[in-house]
Design an enzyme around this catalytic site. Structure first.
Site, PDB file in Angstrom:
ATOM      1  CG  PHE A 143     -57.714  -4.949 -68.738  1.00 18.27           C
ATOM      2  CD1 PHE A 143     -57.735  -3.808 -67.949  1.00 18.27           C
ATOM      3  CD2 PHE A 143     -58.616  -5.047 -69.788  1.00 18.27           C
ATOM      4  CE1 PHE A 143     -58.646  -2.783 -68.196  1.00 18.27           C
ATOM      5  CE2 PHE A 143     -59.530  -4.026 -70.046  1.00 18.27           C
ATOM      6  CZ  PHE A 143     -59.544  -2.897 -69.241  1.00 18.27           C
ATOM      7  CG  ASN A 202     -53.027   0.061 -65.226  1.00 17.70           C
ATOM      8  OD1 ASN A 202     -53.220  -1.086 -64.852  1.00 17.70           O
ATOM      9  ND2 ASN A 202     -52.523   0.353 -66.402  1.00 17.70           N
ATOM     10  N   GLY A 247     -44.258  -4.190 -50.397  1.00 16.17           N
ATOM     11  CA  GLY A 247     -43.002  -4.427 -51.102  1.00 16.17           C
ATOM     12  C   GLY A 247     -42.249  -3.127 -51.228  1.00 16.17           C
ATOM     13  N   GLY A 251     -43.522  -0.923 -60.178  1.00 14.25           N
ATOM     14  CA  GLY A 251     -42.826  -0.361 -61.340  1.00 14.25           C
ATOM     15  C   GLY A 251     -43.483  -0.822 -62.615  1.00 14.25           C
ATOM     16  CB  CYS A 254     -48.891  -0.393 -66.827  1.00 17.50           C
ATOM     17  SG  CYS A 254     -48.838  -1.159 -68.453  1.00 17.50           S
ATOM     18  NE  ARG A 320     -41.317  -1.146 -70.788  1.00 16.10           N
ATOM     19  CZ  ARG A 320     -42.240  -1.405 -71.704  1.00 16.10           C
ATOM     20  NH1 ARG A 320     -42.573  -0.480 -72.591  1.00 16.10           N
ATOM     21  NH2 ARG A 320     -42.846  -2.575 -71.748  1.00 16.10           N
TER      22      ARG A 320
HETATM   23  N1  LIG Z   1     -46.611  -3.966 -70.922  1.00 18.69           N
HETATM   24  C1  LIG Z   1     -47.760  -4.197 -70.319  1.00 18.69           C
HETATM   25  O1  LIG Z   1     -47.857  -4.948 -69.363  1.00 18.69           O
HETATM   26  C2  LIG Z   1     -49.018  -3.538 -70.814  1.00 18.69           C
HETATM   27  C3  LIG Z   1     -50.265  -3.989 -70.341  1.00 18.69           C
HETATM   28  C4  LIG Z   1     -51.423  -3.393 -70.812  1.00 18.69           C
HETATM   29  C5  LIG Z   1     -51.337  -2.348 -71.736  1.00 18.69           C
HETATM   30  N2  LIG Z   1     -50.120  -1.897 -72.142  1.00 18.69           N
HETATM   31  C6  LIG Z   1     -50.094  -0.818 -73.135  1.00 18.69           C
HETATM   32  O2  LIG Z   1     -49.895  -1.403 -74.408  1.00 18.69           O
HETATM   33  C7  LIG Z   1     -49.086  -0.540 -75.221  1.00 18.69           C
HETATM   34  C8  LIG Z   1     -47.826  -1.259 -75.660  1.00 18.69           C
HETATM   35  O3  LIG Z   1     -47.070  -1.583 -74.502  1.00 18.69           O
HETATM   36  P1  LIG Z   1     -45.798  -2.545 -74.591  1.00 18.69           P
HETATM   37  O4  LIG Z   1     -45.327  -2.765 -73.203  1.00 18.69           O
HETATM   38  O5  LIG Z   1     -46.138  -3.723 -75.465  1.00 18.69           O
HETATM   39  O6  LIG Z   1     -44.785  -1.558 -75.370  1.00 18.69           O
HETATM   40  P2  LIG Z   1     -43.369  -1.898 -76.056  1.00 18.69           P
HETATM   41  O7  LIG Z   1     -42.610  -0.641 -76.005  1.00 18.69           O
HETATM   42  O8  LIG Z   1     -42.804  -3.163 -75.502  1.00 18.69           O
HETATM   43  O9  LIG Z   1     -43.767  -2.222 -77.577  1.00 18.69           O
HETATM   44  C9  LIG Z   1     -44.151  -1.265 -78.514  1.00 18.69           C
HETATM   45  C10 LIG Z   1     -43.523  -1.649 -79.849  1.00 18.69           C
HETATM   46  O10 LIG Z   1     -44.065  -0.852 -80.889  1.00 18.69           O
HETATM   47  C11 LIG Z   1     -43.044  -0.585 -81.838  1.00 18.69           C
HETATM   48  N3  LIG Z   1     -43.471   0.573 -82.640  1.00 18.69           N
HETATM   49  C12 LIG Z   1     -43.691   1.829 -82.220  1.00 18.69           C
HETATM   50  N4  LIG Z   1     -44.143   2.596 -83.226  1.00 18.69           N
HETATM   51  C13 LIG Z   1     -44.225   1.798 -84.303  1.00 18.69           C
HETATM   52  C14 LIG Z   1     -44.627   1.994 -85.658  1.00 18.69           C
HETATM   53  N5  LIG Z   1     -45.067   3.176 -86.085  1.00 18.69           N
HETATM   54  N6  LIG Z   1     -44.573   0.956 -86.510  1.00 18.69           N
HETATM   55  C15 LIG Z   1     -44.146  -0.247 -86.097  1.00 18.69           C
HETATM   56  N7  LIG Z   1     -43.750  -0.504 -84.820  1.00 18.69           N
HETATM   57  C16 LIG Z   1     -43.792   0.511 -83.949  1.00 18.69           C
HETATM   58  C17 LIG Z   1     -41.839  -0.320 -80.979  1.00 18.69           C
HETATM   59  O11 LIG Z   1     -40.645  -0.460 -81.694  1.00 18.69           O
HETATM   60  C18 LIG Z   1     -42.003  -1.395 -79.892  1.00 18.69           C
HETATM   61  O12 LIG Z   1     -41.347  -2.595 -80.229  1.00 18.69           O
HETATM   62  C19 LIG Z   1     -48.826   0.699 -74.373  1.00 18.69           C
HETATM   63  O13 LIG Z   1     -49.837   1.631 -74.652  1.00 18.69           O
HETATM   64  C20 LIG Z   1     -48.963   0.182 -72.964  1.00 18.69           C
HETATM   65  O14 LIG Z   1     -49.327   1.195 -72.069  1.00 18.69           O
HETATM   66  C21 LIG Z   1     -48.957  -2.485 -71.731  1.00 18.69           C
END
Ligand SMILES: NC(=O)c1ccc[n+]([C@@H]2O[C@H](COP(=O)([O-])OP(=O)(O)OC[C@H]3O[C@@H](n4cnc5c(N)ncnc54)[C@H](O)[C@@H]3O)[C@@H](O)[C@H]2O)c1
Length: 436
Positions: A143, A202, A247, A251, A254, A320
């Site tokens: 989260f 979310n 705002g 974006g 998530c 993103r």
């Molecule tokens: N960014 C946020 O604020 C946030 C918050 C809560 C949950 N999430 C969730 O967490 C997850 C990750 O989000 P993120 O923002 O960290 O994504 P991200 O795209 O920044 O990171 C994902 C990483 O995984 C790597 N990857 C993908 N497949 C792979 C594999 N088979 N082997 C090795 N590496 C691999 C990619 O190259 C990438 O670097 C998503 O499901 C997202 O919805 C994100």
């Protein structure tokens, strides 16, 4: 414990580095060559306050590699790969599939998925791992908020652990140990409930933002300061005041995605999901309305704007779903010259995301000769701009504040026309206006 974290993005890195700080030995598995090379050299591939320092401080317990390698001595594998929306608007689970495929060779290994999963996915995880049940499998949705992710990890609002009926006590103990010292309510729920908790949380946050943004547009039309309306409703304890800031739209990776996920999940079950779809529409309209307001006040030919901020919010370099980026693209499409500054977004990434944009290193250089200054991201540094000095550099003194960051009175005192979100427009004093 010895823990492998698959996916070194925002979630994987923040989680893994904090686990290393707790004394665990952490191996990041990252398939993106550039990210891997950065990490191997001790550089952070993403901007997140406090992350680089914690990574450096715990480097002796951190390793990075491109593939899983031998996992026989691993205690737990955490999956933190991306689960974005595909072209057709449905969840793209290809990263998840490839990560789980690679784990098929280790049938007894404990695996917990931290990525956000669309409804209905968790039930299939054991099969995706080629297992008959979920004895060694769980989910633990994240989260965190980008920009404060390191502290969010240390001070979570709740820890949600999704389990299967067969999930064993030994597996639960390992997942619990991940969050050992953290003081937060624990919720052990069915995996299907865990994924909905994350999706719905979310969705609800997005709903609040879109509602407030719609109220802001209405307030503008009726000549009302939106904050006075929000202050008036916040005193009702059933409503409150958190996450109610108007705002230019939300974006990131998530919130926009989650609305599409909810809508698609409902559609599959024959539910119309009116709200999830409307919340998305309001968010897009909010950004487009802002662009229309800007265009209405720009010269028809040769217009130039100074855009301050490009990331989807402050304290991150993430583009993103960024509303500021959307504004930049729309203006560029309309033939407006966009000169932009952002303290964290790399020039190459910005120029690839919005071809034609010109990035500069200094906010003041972005507003030189501008017909309008646009605040796209609420970076604190833009709140302290010296508008009197800025007045001498712009072609026309007009501010469109997409984040309600600037003090309208100070902007007007410096000779600027001010347009915010749901705020009354501010005009310079008549003497100043005459000089324009
Ligand atoms: N960014 C946020 O604020 C946030 C918050 C809560 C949950 N999430 C969730 O967490 C997850 C990750 O989000 P993120 O923002 O960290 O994504 P991200 O795209 O920044 O990171 C994902 C990483 O995984 C790597 N990857 C993908 N497949 C792979 C594999 N088979 N082997 C090795 N590496 C691999 C990619 O190259 C990438 O670097 C998503 O499901 C997202 O919805 C994100």
């Amino acid at each position: 414990m010895r823990i492998s974290v698959v996916g070194a993005g925002y979630v994987g890195l923040v989680t893994g580095v904090n686990l290393a700080a707790d004394g665990h030995a952490v191996t990041f598995i990252e398939r993106a060559e550039e990210r891997l090379a950065d990490l191997a050299a001790g550089r952070m591939p993403i901007e997140e306050p406090g992350l680089a320092e914690a990574y450096a401080a715990n480097a002796d317990r951190i390793s990075v590699r491109p593939e899983l390698g031998d996992l026989s001595s691993m205690d737990l594998v955490l999956i933190a790969v991306g689960t974005p929306i595909g072209e057709a608007g449905d969840p793209d689970l290809s990263q998840l599939r490839s990560a789980l495929d690679a784990l098929r060779a280790w049938p007894e290994l404990d695996v917990s998925v931290r990525s956000t999963l669309p409804p209905g996915t968790s039930a299939r995880l054991p099969a995706m791992l080629d297992r008959t049940n979920g004895e060694h499998v769980s989910t633990n949705p994240e989260f965190l908020r980008q920009g404060s992710a390191m502290s969010d990890h240390r001070h979570p609002t709740r820890i949600v652990i999704g389990t299967y009926p067969e999930t064993g006590d030994a597996h639960r103990a390992k997942v619990e140990a991940l969050f050992g010292g953290l003081d937060a309510p624990r919720l052990y729920v069915d995996v299907a409930a865990a994924e909905l908790i994350k999706n719905v949380a979310n969705g609800f946050l997005a709903l609040k933002l879109s509602f407030v943004n719609e109220v802001a547009a209405l307030s503008e039309e009726y000549g009302v300061e939106v904050q006075s309306v929000l202050d008036g409703i916040a005193l009702d304890p059933r409503i409150g005041s958190t996450y109610m800031r108007p705002g230019l739209g939300f974006g990131g990776s998530c919130l926009p995605k989650e609305l599409q996920v909810l809508a698609a999940a409902g559609r599959r079950q024959g539910l119309p999901m009116h709200l999830a779809r409307a919340v998305s529409q309001v968010n897009i309209e909010q950004q487009d309305r802002f662009v229309r307001r800007i265009q209405a006040e720009l010269p028809r030919k040769g217009a130039r704007v100074g855009l301050l901020g490009l990331s989807f919010k402050a304290d991150t370099d993430d583009l993103r779903g960024s509303p500021a980026l959307h504004v930049a693209r729309r203006l560029l499409d309309a033939g407006v010259q966009v000169v932009a500054h952002d303290p964290a977004v790399h020039v190459d990434r910005a120029e690839a995301a919005a071809p034609g944009i010109l990035m500069v290193q200094d906010p003041m250089a972005a507003i030189d000769d501008a017909d309008a200054v646009i605040i796209g991201t609420e970076w604190p540094t833009y709140a302290s701009i010296d508008w009197a000095a800025a007045r001498g550099r712009v072609r026309f003194p007009l501010i469109f504040d997409g984040r309600n960051l600037v003090d309208p009175g100070a902007a007007a005192a410096a000779g600027f026309l001010y347009r915010g979100i749901g705020r009354l427009s501010a005009e310079p004093a008549p003497a100043e206006a005459a000089r324009r």
